[in-house]
Design a protein around this motif. Structure first.
Motif, PDB file in Angstrom:
ATOM      1  N   LEU A 147       0.948  -1.177  -0.165  1.00  0.00           N
ATOM      2  CA  LEU A 147      -0.088   0.099   0.118  1.00  0.00           C
ATOM      3  C   LEU A 147       0.728   1.173  -0.048  1.00  0.00           C
ATOM      4  CD1 LEU A 147      -2.748  -1.181   2.508  1.00  0.00           C
ATOM      5  CD2 LEU A 147      -3.233  -0.668   0.020  1.00  0.00           C
ATOM      6  N   LYS A 148       1.884   1.252   0.764  1.00  0.00           N
ATOM      7  CA  LYS A 148       3.001   2.431   0.819  1.00  0.00           C
ATOM      8  C   LYS A 148       3.332   2.667  -0.447  1.00  0.00           C
ATOM      9  CE  LYS A 148       5.754   2.930   4.534  1.00  0.00           C
ATOM     10  NZ  LYS A 148       6.643   2.440   5.441  1.00  0.00           N
ATOM     11  N   ILE A 149       3.858   1.443  -1.041  1.00  0.00           N
ATOM     12  CA  ILE A 149       4.717   1.347  -2.341  1.00  0.00           C
ATOM     13  C   ILE A 149       3.709   2.167  -3.532  1.00  0.00           C
ATOM     14  CG2 ILE A 149       5.872   0.278  -4.127  1.00  0.00           C
ATOM     15  CD1 ILE A 149       6.679  -1.718  -1.777  1.00  0.00           C
ATOM     16  N   LEU A 150       2.569   1.706  -3.683  1.00  0.00           N
ATOM     17  CA  LEU A 150       1.583   2.086  -4.452  1.00  0.00           C
ATOM     18  C   LEU A 150       1.478   3.696  -4.459  1.00  0.00           C
ATOM     19  CD1 LEU A 150      -1.236  -0.719  -4.268  1.00  0.00           C
ATOM     20  CD2 LEU A 150       0.144  -0.300  -6.312  1.00  0.00           C
ATOM     21  N   ILE A 151       1.140   4.031  -3.141  1.00  0.00           N
ATOM     22  CA  ILE A 151       0.929   5.415  -3.206  1.00  0.00           C
ATOM     23  C   ILE A 151       2.374   6.257  -3.474  1.00  0.00           C
ATOM     24  CG2 ILE A 151       0.374   7.286  -1.420  1.00  0.00           C
ATOM     25  CD1 ILE A 151      -1.531   5.003  -0.119  1.00  0.00           C
ATOM     26  N   ARG A 152       3.325   5.801  -2.922  1.00  0.00           N
ATOM     27  CA  ARG A 152       4.587   6.377  -3.238  1.00  0.00           C
ATOM     28  C   ARG A 152       4.918   6.667  -4.828  1.00  0.00           C
ATOM     29  NH1 ARG A 152       9.279   2.703  -1.916  1.00  0.00           N
ATOM     30  NH2 ARG A 152       9.095   2.084  -3.934  1.00  0.00           N
ATOM     31  N   GLU A 153       4.719   5.327  -5.532  1.00  0.00           N
ATOM     32  CA  GLU A 153       5.127   5.445  -6.946  1.00  0.00           C
ATOM     33  C   GLU A 153       4.107   6.020  -7.819  1.00  0.00           C
ATOM     34  OE1 GLU A 153       7.806   4.063  -8.062  1.00  0.00           O
ATOM     35  OE2 GLU A 153       8.675   3.958  -6.020  1.00  0.00           O
ATOM     36  N   TYR A 154       2.799   6.046  -7.448  1.00  0.00           N
ATOM     37  CA  TYR A 154       1.870   6.386  -8.401  1.00  0.00           C
ATOM     38  C   TYR A 154       0.854   7.457  -7.880  1.00  0.00           C
ATOM     39  CZ  TYR A 154       3.368   1.787  -9.944  1.00  0.00           C
ATOM     40  OH  TYR A 154       4.253   0.744 -10.220  1.00  0.00           O
ATOM     41  N   GLY A 155       0.937   7.806  -6.746  1.00  0.00           N
ATOM     42  CA  GLY A 155       0.202   8.813  -6.141  1.00  0.00           C
ATOM     43  C   GLY A 155      -1.449   8.840  -6.646  1.00  0.00           C
ATOM     44  N   LYS A 156      -1.904  10.013  -7.117  1.00  0.00           N
ATOM     45  CA  LYS A 156      -3.231  10.014  -7.273  1.00  0.00           C
ATOM     46  C   LYS A 156      -3.884   9.078  -8.340  1.00  0.00           C
ATOM     47  CE  LYS A 156      -3.838  14.892  -5.723  1.00  0.00           C
ATOM     48  NZ  LYS A 156      -4.177  16.021  -5.891  1.00  0.00           N
ATOM     49  N   ASN A 157      -2.850   8.506  -9.090  1.00  0.00           N
ATOM     50  CA  ASN A 157      -3.268   7.739 -10.163  1.00  0.00           C
ATOM     51  C   ASN A 157      -3.860   6.388  -9.669  1.00  0.00           C
ATOM     52  OD1 ASN A 157      -2.454   9.405 -12.251  1.00  0.00           O
ATOM     53  ND2 ASN A 157      -0.291   8.316 -12.577  1.00  0.00           N
ATOM     54  N   VAL A 158      -3.307   5.870  -8.559  1.00  0.00           N
ATOM     55  CA  VAL A 158      -3.713   4.689  -8.153  1.00  0.00           C
ATOM     56  C   VAL A 158      -4.979   4.791  -7.309  1.00  0.00           C
ATOM     57  CG1 VAL A 158      -2.261   4.488  -6.059  1.00  0.00           C
ATOM     58  CG2 VAL A 158      -3.290   2.589  -6.930  1.00  0.00           C
ATOM     59  N   LYS A 159      -6.345   4.155  -7.623  1.00  0.00           N
ATOM     60  CA  LYS A 159      -7.304   4.265  -6.652  1.00  0.00           C
ATOM     61  C   LYS A 159      -7.470   2.785  -6.406  1.00  0.00           C
ATOM     62  CE  LYS A 159      -9.754   7.779  -9.744  1.00  0.00           C
ATOM     63  NZ  LYS A 159      -9.415   8.887  -8.803  1.00  0.00           N
ATOM     64  N   ILE A 160      -7.373   2.782  -4.704  1.00  0.00           N
ATOM     65  CA  ILE A 160      -7.645   1.591  -4.182  1.00  0.00           C
ATOM     66  C   ILE A 160      -8.889   1.298  -3.495  1.00  0.00           C
ATOM     67  CG2 ILE A 160      -6.840   0.189  -2.077  1.00  0.00           C
ATOM     68  CD1 ILE A 160      -4.227   2.138  -2.275  1.00  0.00           C
ATOM     69  N   VAL A 161      -9.577   0.801  -4.595  1.00  0.00           N
ATOM     70  CA  VAL A 161     -11.081   0.395  -4.261  1.00  0.00           C
ATOM     71  C   VAL A 161     -11.578  -0.334  -3.249  1.00  0.00           C
ATOM     72  CG1 VAL A 161     -11.448   1.296  -6.717  1.00  0.00           C
ATOM     73  CG2 VAL A 161     -11.335  -1.152  -5.993  1.00  0.00           C
ATOM     74  N   GLY A 162     -10.762  -1.216  -2.744  1.00  0.00           N
ATOM     75  CA  GLY A 162     -11.161  -2.143  -1.681  1.00  0.00           C
ATOM     76  C   GLY A 162      -9.936  -2.756  -0.900  1.00  0.00           C
ATOM     77  N   ILE A 163      -9.881  -2.868   0.600  1.00  0.00           N
ATOM     78  CA  ILE A 163      -9.018  -3.521   1.223  1.00  0.00           C
ATOM     79  C   ILE A 163      -9.817  -4.352   2.218  1.00  0.00           C
ATOM     80  CG2 ILE A 163      -7.096  -3.263   2.716  1.00  0.00           C
ATOM     81  CD1 ILE A 163      -6.642  -0.607   1.838  1.00  0.00           C
ATOM     82  N   ALA A 164      -9.342  -5.823   2.163  1.00  0.00           N
ATOM     83  CA  ALA A 164     -10.078  -6.657   3.083  1.00  0.00           C
ATOM     84  C   ALA A 164      -8.853  -7.384   4.066  1.00  0.00           C
ATOM     85  CB  ALA A 164     -10.888  -7.819   2.467  1.00  0.00           C
ATOM     86  N   ASP A 165      -9.222  -7.548   5.335  1.00  0.00           N
ATOM     87  CA  ASP A 165      -8.213  -8.481   6.176  1.00  0.00           C
ATOM     88  C   ASP A 165      -8.992  -9.097   7.343  1.00  0.00           C
ATOM     89  OD1 ASP A 165      -8.989  -6.521   8.194  1.00  0.00           O
ATOM     90  OD2 ASP A 165      -7.128  -5.487   8.006  1.00  0.00           O
ATOM     91  N   HIS A 166      -8.496  -9.483   8.159  1.00  0.00           N
ATOM     92  CA  HIS A 166      -9.217 -10.323   9.058  1.00  0.00           C
ATOM     93  C   HIS A 166     -10.273  -9.652  10.021  1.00  0.00           C
ATOM     94  CE1 HIS A 166      -7.291  -8.322  12.781  1.00  0.00           C
ATOM     95  NE2 HIS A 166      -6.383  -8.109  11.706  1.00  0.00           N
TER      96      HIS A 166
END
Length: 296
Positions: A47-66
């Motif tokens: 998640l940190k790398i996605l935001i670091r590398e692509y900024g506003k271009n990456v739209k994280i539409v869903g995150i699931a965990d326990h």
């Protein structure tokens, strides 16, 4: 701490987006869904790398965990995601006030929340799905069709496996044959940690503890650079062979892995019998493999 596995996963994702979907993530907007929460090793760092590398271009539409899942068709708030990663909190701690008008957080303290969490990876549409946490065999030959819409189209046409064994081999093949899903296999995408371990062994053999800590920052930066380069080289090879010869991507991945293992075994045998003169000739090759600080 340094997210070495995630660095490799992200390189594979970057190459896959370009080669399969025609998306340049540094220039074009794209959507991602992910399993594994902000407090997870692979998922949190990814998640940190996605935001670091692509900024506003990456739209994280869903995150699931326990603990549940957070969803937003317009992309979850980046600052809130980073806040959770930095304090190692699960996705259930996502601040509801940071959601968009169509966003929602489902928590597993309700039956509805459990159902939403369990099905998020199938239900949400995204350009790419990155399983970076979750139980083995979550997608299997008995349930893989849940990843497909009624018309047979997949909820994501690209999967890059950050987590081991999230999808069974049979389900990978079925998703490819039935819906053309391109899947980067776990053994290719997430080998960054194994590569880094080999450099850790080299450092332990070549440096004293004091020397290592004195040079740690430089060595870490050099290892990360080598890791990204090696991942990009193999990812490029993987997609080139896939495009040239066809078949499913996991099959091509296995062929490449077998070739690497065969070459490694042959080299190990050959190195045992090298003369002193041959070792001197090959010394520049050995040095080039090492991070510069260790090579010097």
């Amino acid at each position: 701490e340094f997210g070495v596995t995630s660095e490799g996963v992200n390189v594979y994702l970057d190459v896959a987006l370009r080669r399969t979907l025609g998306i340049d993530p540094t220039k074009n907007s794209f959507t991602i869904k992910m399993t594994g929460g902000p407090d997870g090793d692979v998922a949190g760092n990814e998640l940190k790398i996605l935001i670091r590398e692509y900024g506003k271009n990456v739209k994280i539409v869903g995150i699931a965990d326990h603990s549940g899942c957070a969803e937003d068709p317009n992309g979850l708030d980046h600052d809130e995601i980073i806040r959770l990663v930095n304090i190692s909190k699960s996705i259930s701690h996502f601040d509801d006030s940071k959601l968009g008008v169509n966003g929602v957080v489902h928590r597993v303290d309700t039956e509805e929340g459990v159902k939403a969490r369990n099905g998020m990876h199938n239900r949400l549409k995204a350009d790419a799905f990155v399983p970076a946490g979750g139980r083995p065999n979550t997608i299997n030959i008995h349930n893989y069709k849940q990843f497909l819409a009624e018309d047979g189209s997949p909820s994501s046409s690209l999967i890059v496996e950050g987590a081991n064994l999230f999808i069974t081999a049979e389900a990978r093949q079925a998703l490819f044959e039935d819906a053309g899903v391109v899947i980067v296999k776990d053994s290719s995408a997430n080998k960054g940690g194994v590569i880094t371990s080999s450099y850790e062994i080299c450092a332990a053999m070549m440096l004293t503890e004091e020397e290592f800590f004195r040079n740690k920052k430089a060595i870490v930066e050099e290892v990360l650079a080598k890791l990204r380069n090696l991942a990009r080289m193999e990812a490029t090879l993987l997609f080139r062979e896939f495009e040239n010869y066809g078949g499913s991507l996991p099959h091509v991945s296995q062929v490449i892995s077998n070739a690497i293992n065969t070459a490694t075994d042959a080299l190990s045998i050959a190195l045992e019998n090298l003369s002193k003169e041959d070792r001197e000739v090959l010394l520049p090759l050995f040095r080039s493999h090492l991070p510069p600080t260790l090579a010097d």
